[in-house]
Every structure is written in structure tokens, then in C-alpha cells.
Design an enzyme around this catalytic site. Structure first.
Site, PDB file in Angstrom:
ATOM      1  N   GLU A  37      26.116  92.553 -92.820  1.00 40.27           N
ATOM      2  CA  GLU A  37      24.916  92.011 -93.462  1.00 40.27           C
ATOM      3  C   GLU A  37      24.502  92.952 -94.595  1.00 40.27           C
ATOM      4  OE1 GLU A  37      23.005  88.988 -93.063  1.00 40.27           O
ATOM      5  OE2 GLU A  37      22.323  89.919 -94.938  1.00 40.27           O
ATOM      6  N   CYS A  78      14.493  75.956 -90.750  1.00 36.43           N
ATOM      7  CA  CYS A  78      15.941  76.148 -90.752  1.00 36.43           C
ATOM      8  C   CYS A  78      16.422  76.269 -92.204  1.00 36.43           C
ATOM      9  CB  CYS A  78      16.579  74.929 -90.083  1.00 36.43           C
ATOM     10  SG  CYS A  78      18.353  74.808 -90.273  1.00 36.43           S
ATOM     11  N   GLY A  97      29.291  78.891 -90.886  1.00 35.19           N
ATOM     12  CA  GLY A  97      28.791  78.955 -92.261  1.00 35.19           C
ATOM     13  C   GLY A  97      29.523  77.957 -93.154  1.00 35.19           C
ATOM     14  N   THR A 155      18.558  74.522 -93.643  1.00 36.47           N
ATOM     15  CA  THR A 155      18.640  73.170 -94.208  1.00 36.47           C
ATOM     16  C   THR A 155      17.311  72.788 -94.858  1.00 36.47           C
ATOM     17  OG1 THR A 155      20.205  72.539 -92.496  1.00 36.47           O
ATOM     18  CG2 THR A 155      19.101  70.750 -93.642  1.00 36.47           C
ATOM     19  N   HIS A 210      17.074  74.417 -98.246  1.00 33.52           N
ATOM     20  CA  HIS A 210      17.856  73.718 -99.278  1.00 33.52           C
ATOM     21  C   HIS A 210      17.140  72.450 -99.736  1.00 33.52           C
ATOM     22  CE1 HIS A 210      21.205  76.397 -98.868  1.00 33.52           C
ATOM     23  NE2 HIS A 210      21.465  76.040 -97.623  1.00 33.52           N
ATOM     24  N   ARG A 232      17.308  91.933 -92.240  1.00 30.07           N
ATOM     25  CA  ARG A 232      18.244  91.365 -91.264  1.00 30.07           C
ATOM     26  C   ARG A 232      19.095  92.449 -90.602  1.00 30.07           C
ATOM     27  NH1 ARG A 232      20.325  85.990 -94.560  1.00 30.07           N
ATOM     28  NH2 ARG A 232      18.492  84.721 -94.119  1.00 30.07           N
ATOM     29  N   HIS A 284      13.085  69.843 -88.318  1.00 21.85           N
ATOM     30  CA  HIS A 284      13.724  69.271 -87.120  1.00 21.85           C
ATOM     31  C   HIS A 284      13.660  70.200 -85.906  1.00 21.85           C
ATOM     32  CE1 HIS A 284      16.869  71.394 -89.437  1.00 21.85           C
ATOM     33  NE2 HIS A 284      17.257  71.802 -88.249  1.00 21.85           N
ATOM     34  N   GLU A 285      13.293  71.458 -86.097  1.00 23.72           N
ATOM     35  CA  GLU A 285      13.205  72.372 -84.945  1.00 23.72           C
ATOM     36  C   GLU A 285      11.786  72.296 -84.392  1.00 23.72           C
ATOM     37  OE1 GLU A 285      14.481  76.244 -86.169  1.00 23.72           O
ATOM     38  OE2 GLU A 285      16.407  75.519 -86.927  1.00 23.72           O
TER      39      GLU A 285
END
Lengths: 326, 326, 326, 326
Positions: free
Chosen positions: C173, C11, C243, C13, C16, C178, C37-38
Site C-alpha cells: 500500500e 463503497c 480489483g 462503486t 465512481h 491505509r 447498497h451497504e
């Protein structure tokens, strides 16, 4: 948690169990059983690992014991848990000196709140949930509400509807004690179906400029009241069904629901614990506490439960509060 | 329809137009212009084909003139019509002996209703719509509400929040006349931001057991109040924005809205005509009519409009009603 | 519960935290820390008293660990618990052979579900919750949706919006990888803000017959996208903010929100566990599973986490799945 | 407006009127009567003062002619107008070369849309409104839906439920033509009540892991289907009633609605014009247009209406489109 009972109030369910009627004999799975679930007490002991509660806290309790893991519990509908068990029916209840309850069912009270009022938060929650099954205020604020049947929860619903801004609350009832209390709760008009006879629907429509009511709360379990609840409803209005019928009922769905685009909500218990927060906030208003106190027509020691039951069964009492006097 | 004006009340918009400030000079497209849009009057003539109204009917009027055919109008959002025109801004208004209005904007009144009260239904509708942008009562009933700014609509919002069952209404205001009226409207606590200084947020949180409020109604258009409206909000709560800011405002969206899972509603006008029905119903309650009458601090003949404006601009008046005395 | 990890996905997160940027240094309270965490894994041991789970069950996990007793937890808003703790941030995470998790956070999976897909249910839940913060479908079904920013959750939101019946999904985007994926997810039009320049808003309005979009999902955290999300919104539409902006943002509230009667939702996590049930059901549809599989652009052994991070930081990857190969 | 008819489709109402059954004889107030209300045509003349339409526009039409001034019309519920009149029942309909309709009922179409598809927007609106009576998507997206009865609107409801993200759509039907079409519309399982017999409820519960469905759409008007719609419903789920029963039905409300906390919606028409916008957007999706085209099993010249009726009455046809070939 182990709770020392300070007050408990008597619910219709307790009356059925006491009378040991057909429903009670089918429903109860073990005996002996301590009755009662509307509670106010003080915590005297706590199990290990309980968070957010302390010995000495004043509490009431949610009656429905949910499993916390089913589909309903995990989607904000714990009050309709697939495996719900009920205090005073499946577990020993609170018409006792002490009671043992799951800590998750505790509801902390202001210690200054009258224990009798604290104990009626549970049925008050029924009334709030009946009027707000999906939080829809525009149906209530400045609108017309019909309450069919003025038992304790019907009476509470009248008071709550007025508190939520209803412009007009109509009610039906035959018992003179309840009729008088319905007016005290704020009903703008109380109709006696026996006196009204065939004029009943016309009287409701007249009182609402021919439009009918925006919300019907069916609290009686009588087929005639059910029909009135729909016939008096404005197109697009909603009906909450709380009263139980105990048998099949015949209904003309086209007229009652489909052409009328009616919304119907089955009401079971109250939301855990959204409704409890609402109830707590309502009881912070002094004028509402005073109204609620009027509903408690009798206060009787717990040990005199038979007398309490008689007061209710003979139609003399609205809400009876049992007190911890031994 | 041609209406003989019986009473009209003065709105902040009228004050801006009268002062002929920057906004007014940018906004007004034609002159001369008759001001005023909060109205109570009697129909004296009707165009051909108008249904549901008769000469002699007592009416108020919705201020927003919708085209009836745009996307918003055809999806239950007529109050935010893409081509909306405003009475007393784009069309001649009602500070006059007679006014011409579209029949679709008429709102029929009980002839017995005090014309001054009838004329404030329009701003009362703003207050109701601010509190009920999506009919969500559980945020209000038994809950905590913060009203930042006690101009006329803020004062109305206090009274409405109490009527919808709020357990606690907090308000902020500096003007002493409005501060006193906020208490009369039912605010449980009125905070003066000048006196509170840096303690303001802490005072709101203290008054709400540290949880913050469930609903903030921002009625002032001041950035400091905007920040308070969010900072004081419990996670998952909602904020209605009615006060205009007239310029860009700086906001920490992560803290204010995202981590807080806040819901924010821009409030423009009131729903046509859901809100009007609610307002009408609220005014059927005698104790609410009395409260509303207290808000009308001054009654002045229409011809003395300059005096009315002075009363408002100097902060002496809350709501000024203009009367049809010539 | 003790879980043997089968797959985990990366993720933003995690990126970061891995980069140990300012936010990470402020946010993390203890070191060392296992990230991630996923998750998709298999239960190998259970604590005493755990109900509804068994050793051998395949599970994913909700990332937010709630206290279960606060105001938010008791009112159907556990996902914004006042005392929330986060897996892989406050507790050791799942980029590991084994992980320990609270049983209440478990989500049982079909054992046949690809572990990589099972692990992205958590961010898919973010996308669903962004589009359905209050279950309002009429905004989506047959309507126009704008997604600003096509990171993994933005891409998921495109696929979900199409699945919920949107007639048109527009996206913005700049990254070419992406951009291409946005089209594969079903975007009807993908706009590159760099290429569009000043024409960007006009392009969105043109594509929507001048009406603008009914729903904006802001997934980028860029102020320019925020302004587009509001400027392109039809009056009465809604904006979800997911976001993060990391600093104050300047906004003209009158135009953006108030006159537009916009509804704004701050999005944090996903509902526990309403959203999980929705996600599970969506993944039962074969054509949707195939779409989701396209998003997982890279599959890398957990031990090669540094390479996974590089793929993401250099913009080559959309979603990277870490596999339990040692 | 005067419209030259291009295509019209046949509704069950038309079949009842053609058969001149009891209902038709009670309901129709004047003869002769031109039948038909599902329309696609071209405007050839407009009354004075009509806004937003031009000669040459391609249009369909809402069937319900509302008065625009009653309580329901003024509160976003025009589709249940107190004085509603119906095209092809109270007014001459559209099985004709030309038809006269109120301009307010016009719905502008893309001229490129197949007229046969344009004409079925009206029943498609019924299906959408049945599934979204209050815009509640979480009941649909990733959830289980039961459609009892696969007449044209039931078939449309299957397609719409899948389009709104349902993980599983179950349907009941006996007619083999409709059974086959139900599968083409996307039903995951179609149950024949005759073949299933006493196993019917068990089959639905088995297919849903014992939970039951989240939404039931009752499209048949058969008491047995009504009972199934409730018995198969998960607690807290909702039921939409569209099929008409024509007589009283017996129901055990305690089990069906109250203990189940069910929500029930009477469905009449479709929202004006929220539902039309949704329908229009759905038809912008090519794969959905293709599905819809499969439902139109027969295309017959308007002049051969008797043949069309026979195709329907003998169960050979799903939806019959009448074409303007003379």
C-alpha cells in the site's frame, strides 16, 4: 403449474405406500392421497408471476418441495431443506391425469425425449448424486466401484459409474432379473451373495488385486451389504449410503471408518438443480439413452397401477413406466 | 533401474529439441543428449535397495524427476517440485536401446498392454490432469467442454472428456488430419477457425444454447484461442491452460476472469501418481484402448527418428510411436 | 420489503458513480438514481406472501438481485446470475430515509449489532469470498498470504486472513492512512511499493524464506500488483482477483500461471448466502468486532454525503459510515 | 538419523502400552520396546545419502513410517500407508537419551522453539487433521463446532477451531481439570454430560439457535458421545471420528447419516506433510504458542516416566512433557 401427465414411473416409495406398511402408516399425514412423483408431462396452466416457463412446455419435476428460506436452502443445500415436503407423500402426486406442482420444482425437457425416460430423471439423479456427493471424480475415473444392491437406483448407478469412466464396476444382487440387468448396465462382475457365501469379500478383493474398491455405493439397506461396503473399501476410499436400514445397525467404527480413513456420505435426494443439469446432459448421449431404455422393463397404463405394483413386488420388473392411456 | 526400451513415442518437446530452436538452445544445459521420455520397456537391472520392482517388470516412467524433499514434494504436489529435472532434457532420455531411470519414477504396466499404448500414458496423463486439475467432475459429467487445439494432447483430451461423461465436446483445429482425428476421438463438433472467421465465438455459443461451455481446455498456445477459451465460458466455469505461449499475452481480466468468476488452472505435467492410476484404469476399458490406438498414426523404428520427426513437422502424423526394431 | 435505513456505508462503486466517471456514464441506465447498497435498517412493511421475515426485524441486504431461474442461479452460483441487477446502480439504493428491497435479498441481523458494523457485512463478504473462493483452508491456515492494495476490502481481507489462521500476512500500500490501518488489521509486514522500488519482490520472497506466498489476493487493479501477485506465489498456490483493471493487461502466462501450476479465481460479489453466514459468525467474535470498528474511520450523517465523498477521495478515510441523522 | 532427545510428550497410546492392557498385548509384536513417539531433538548423525538435513538440525518426527510405494503412498495418502509401522509401537521409540529414526520422517524445527511445544506438534497435527480432513473451511469459519471429549487432542481441537474462525465452540467433558482447560483453550461453552443428563442434546441445540452444529469432532470413543455428535449436527454437516471405540457400536444410520446427508470422516494420523506445514505456521503465532504452553500441565524428567503415567492415569494432567534431564 397445472401439468397434464404423459408418463410416470414407479418408485420404491410408491410400493411401500401402496403396501401401506408400518413406515407408510407412520409417515402419511393425510388421506386420501394420490401417489407418484416421477413424472413427465406438459404444462397446461401457470400461476401468476411464474417466470421462465410457458404453457406447452414439457417438464419433469423435482420431488422435494423446499421452503427456500432455511439455513440449508440458503447455503446451496436446498435438497436437505429443514422443512422439506415430498410430492406424492405430503402433497397429491402424479399417478393421475393432471397434477398441480410448484413452478420452482419444474424441470424443462426436450419435447423429443421419450416421456418414460424423462420420468426416470429423478431416480437417475439419485444415482448421480450417490456417485458424486462432492464432485470427486478421481475416485471414479479409472477406478473401482462396488454397488451393493441392484434395485432400480443401483442399476442406474452401475450405468452412471461406467459413464464416469470407472475401470471396473462390481455389483451384488440375488434377484435373477436384476442380476441380468446389472450386466446390461455395464457391471464387470455381478456377485450373488447367496452363491458366494463366505467367499463374498474375498471375491471382491481378488477382483481388485487385493486393493479393494475406491468407492462403495450402498443401495440395499441390508446390514451384511453395509459391512461389505466398508470391508471391501481401500484405505481413504469413500462410501455413499442411500439404502435405508429402518433400524439400528451395529458397526465396528474403528475398523470400518477410523483406521481406514474412510469418507462416508449420507445420500438424500439429489442436488437442486446441479444434479438435474448433469442428468440432462447424460441423456443427450444416444448410447446412454439406449441403456436407460433397457431398464424400463414394463410399460403399463396408469389405470392399471395394481398390475404395475404386482410386477414389482414379485421381482419381475426393474423399472415400470406408467403411461397416460385411459 | 536399467530398462530395455520396447517402444517410445514422440512428444512436441522432442520436436522442439530436434529442431534446436531458440527455446531448446536456452533450455538444454549439456550435450550430447539422448532425447525422448514417453516410454515402455522392461527392467533388466535394479539398484540396491529398490523396493516394489523386479527385473522383468514392464514399466513406463514419469518424466519429471522430483527431489522428494521440497515444500511442493511434501505437500502432494511432487509434479511441481521446486527442483524438478526432466527426462530427455536434463537427463539422457529413452530414444535408445537401454535407458537408466530413477526407480521412483517407474510405473508398472500389464505385460499384455501394447507397448505403443503403454508409452502414451504420459501424455494421456497430461490430458486427464488438464480436465481434472482438482477432481471436479460436475464440470464434466453431462456438461459442455471446449478443446482449443487438437495436437496429440488436445486429441487425447477430447477422448477423455467424452469418457468422463461430457454431453458435448467442441474442438477447434485447422490441420485436416487432426480435424478428422478429433471427430474419431468423439468431438461432437470440430470448428475450423480459418473457415469460421468472425463467426467462431457465435458458433460455439449457438451450439451450447447461448450458455457457453462449462470447461475450456486451452491446448494451442495461440492468443486467439485463449480469448475464445474465456469468451465461450459460462459464468463460474473453468479454464485449464496447457498450451505454452512463449511471450506475453494481452487479456481483459475484468471480462475474461473477474466478472465471469472464472477459475483458471495452470497445467504442468500430471499428478504423481494419482493421474497415473486414473490413466491405467482408463486403459483397462477395451473400447478406450481401441480409440487410443487410432491416435498412433505411425509406427517407425527408433533408428528412423529423422523420418518420424518429418512426419510430425509436416502435419501428417498425430502420434508417432518409435519401436525397438534395430 | 420497505426498510427504514439506520446506517449505510460508502463503497468504491458509490465513489465512481458520484464522480460520474466514464464507467458510471456507460453503466447507469436510468436517472435520477439513489446511490448506496451497504445497508443496515429495520423492516417497516412487507409484501404479501413473504416468509421468514417480520416487521421490526433488523436487516442488511445482499446487493446482487438475482433472477432465481437461470443456469447459474439453479446451480449454487446465484451470485453470478446471468441477469444480475445491482442495488444502487440498476435500482434505487439506500442513501435515503427509506428503501424498497426484494425480500429474498434480506439478511437478518442481531438487533444489538452496531448498525455501522451491520452495514459493512457486504464488503466483508467480498473479503471472505476472496480468501475462500472454493473453501480451501489449507492454503490459509498456518500459511502465507499477500494482499496487494489496502483499500477497504483489502484491509478487511488482512483481518480475515489472520482470523482464518494465516501465519503471515504481507500487504502492499502507498497511502499512509491505509498503511497504518493495515498494521492494525494484523498485517505482519506492510510494504510501500514506492519505497521498495525494484526490491519489492525480493522483500516478499525474503519474508517467506524464499518460498513465496501460498495465496495472493489482488485488490488494487494495478498491473504492477498483478505481476507481483503471481511472481511472489509458491508453485501450486492460488491468486484471487478482485480489483478491476478497466483495460487489457499483459501477462506472461507460461511463467505466471502454467509452469507455476497456479490456480486463479475471479471474484465477483459473495456467495448467496454461504458467505453471509460466515460473515455473521465472524462478527459474533468480540475481538473481531472491535477490529472492524477501527476500520470505520468516519461517521457522517447521510445528508452530508458530499463530505463523506470528499473524505474518501482525498485518502483521509478508510470506511465511512453514513448515519440516519437528519 | 540418530537424534539426541531434548523433550518428548506422553500420548494416550503410551498410556495403554504402559498399562499393558488387552489392546497393547494384541498389538505389540516384539519386546522389549522403548515407548514414546512425540519428540523434539537434535540430529547427531545421519545415514549416507540423506538430503535436506544436517547434523545439529532441531527436529520433531512424524510417527507413521510409510513404505512410500503402495497405492495410498503414491496417491497423496501416505498417512494411511497399507504397510504403515508406528514409532514406539513397531519400532523403538523416543523415551530415551537417543533415538534412531528414518530421515524421511524428520520435521525441521526452529531451534528457538520450546522443545516441549515442538514435541506436541504431532498431536496438534491430529487436531488440525480432524478439523480439516478435506480442507473445508466454510464449515469452520464463522460456524459452530462441537468437540465431544476433552482429552489432549480434544483440547487442541478447541484451540484450533477458534483459530480457524469458528464463531462458537461447544465441548463436552466430565473431568474438572480438563473442563477448566477447555475454557482456557477458547470453548464458548463446556457441558458436563453427567450434570446435563437428558438435557444434553437440548442444551447444544439451544446454544445454536436450534440449528445444531456444522462440525462435530468425536474425540472420546464413547457411544453416547457418538450419538450426540450426530444428533446435534445440522443437515449437511460433517463429523470427524478420531476417538476409538474398541468394539461394535449401534447406530441408526437413517437418522444419523442418510436423512441428515451427513459427511463422516475417519481420522487416522495426519497428512504427511501438509498438516505439519499448517501446524508449523500456527505455532509461528505468539498468542497460539502461549495457549499451547498452558496445555502442558506438567514437565517431568524422562527418567521419572512412572510418575508421568500416574499423573495422567489419575486425571491430574492434560499433557505431560518429558524432559532430557538425567
Amino acid at each position: 403449474m397445472l401439468v397434464r401427465v404423459r408418463a410416470a414411473s414407479v418408485c420404491g416409495t410408491d410400493v411401500h405406500l401402496w403396501a401401506w406398511n408400518d413406515w407408510a402408516q407412520r409417515r402419511v399425514r393425510r388421506l386420501p392421497l394420490t401417489l407418484g412423483h416421477e413424472l413427465s408431462g406438459e404444462i397446461v396452466a401457470l400461476g401468476r408471476g411464474v417466470k421462465g416457463l410457458e404453457v406447452g412446455d414439457h417438464v419433469s419435476a423435482e420431488t422435494h418441495i423446499a421452503d427456500g428460506t432455511c439455513y440449508q436452502c440458503r447455503t446451496g443445500r436446498m435438497h436437505i431443506c429443514e422443512n422439506v415436503e415430498v410430492l406424492g407423500v405430503d402433497h397429491d402426486g402424479v399417478f393421475a391425469e393432471y397434477a398441480v406442482l410448484p413452478a420452482l420444482n419444474a424441470w424443462k425437457n426436450d419435447p423429443k425425449l421419450d416421456p418414460a425416460l424423462a420420468s426416470i430423471q429423478e431416480p437417475l439423479g439419485n444415482a448421480v448424486h450417490t456417485l458424486l456427493p462432492e464432485d470427486d471424480i478421481e475416485d471414479l475415473a479409472g477406478k473401482r466401484v462396488l454397488v451393493t444392491g441392484c434395485g432400480p437406483i443401483g442399476l442406474l448407478a452401475i450405468a452412471v459409474a461406467k459413464l464416469f469412466g470407472a475401470s471396473q464396476v462390481l455389483a451384488t444382487e440375488v434377484n435373477p432379473v436384476r442380476l441380468a440387468l446389472a450386466r446390461k448396465m455395464g457391471a464387470d462382475r455381478v456377485l450373488n451373495p447367496v452363491e458366494e457365501g463366505d467367499r463374498l469379500l474375498a471375491s471382491v478383493l481378488d477382483a481388485t488385486d487385493g486393493h479393494g474398491v475406491d468407492v462403495s455405493a450402498e443401495m440395499s439397506g441390508h446390514p451384511a451389504s453395509l459391512h461389505l461396503a466398508f470391508d471391501a473399501l481401500t484405505p481413504g476410499g469413500r462410501v455413499s449410503l442411500l439404502g435405508l436400514f429402518d433400524r439400528e445397525v451395529s458397526l465396528h467404527l474403528d475398523e470400518a471408518i477410523i483406521f481406514r480413513a474412510a469418507r462416508v456420505h449420507g445420500i438424500f435426494g439429489r442436488r437442486m438443480f446441479e444434479t438435474w443439469y448433469t442428468v440432462k446432459g447424460l441423456l443427450e448421449r444416444p448410447e446412454f439413452r439406449e441403456k436407460m431404455a433397457q431398464l424400463i422393463t414394463h410399460r403399463v397404463p396408469i389405470a392399471e397401477l395394481p398390475r404395475a405394483m404386482e410386477l414389482i413386488e414379485t421381482g419381475q420388473a426393474a423399472k415400470v413406466s406408467l403411461e397416460a392411456k385411459w
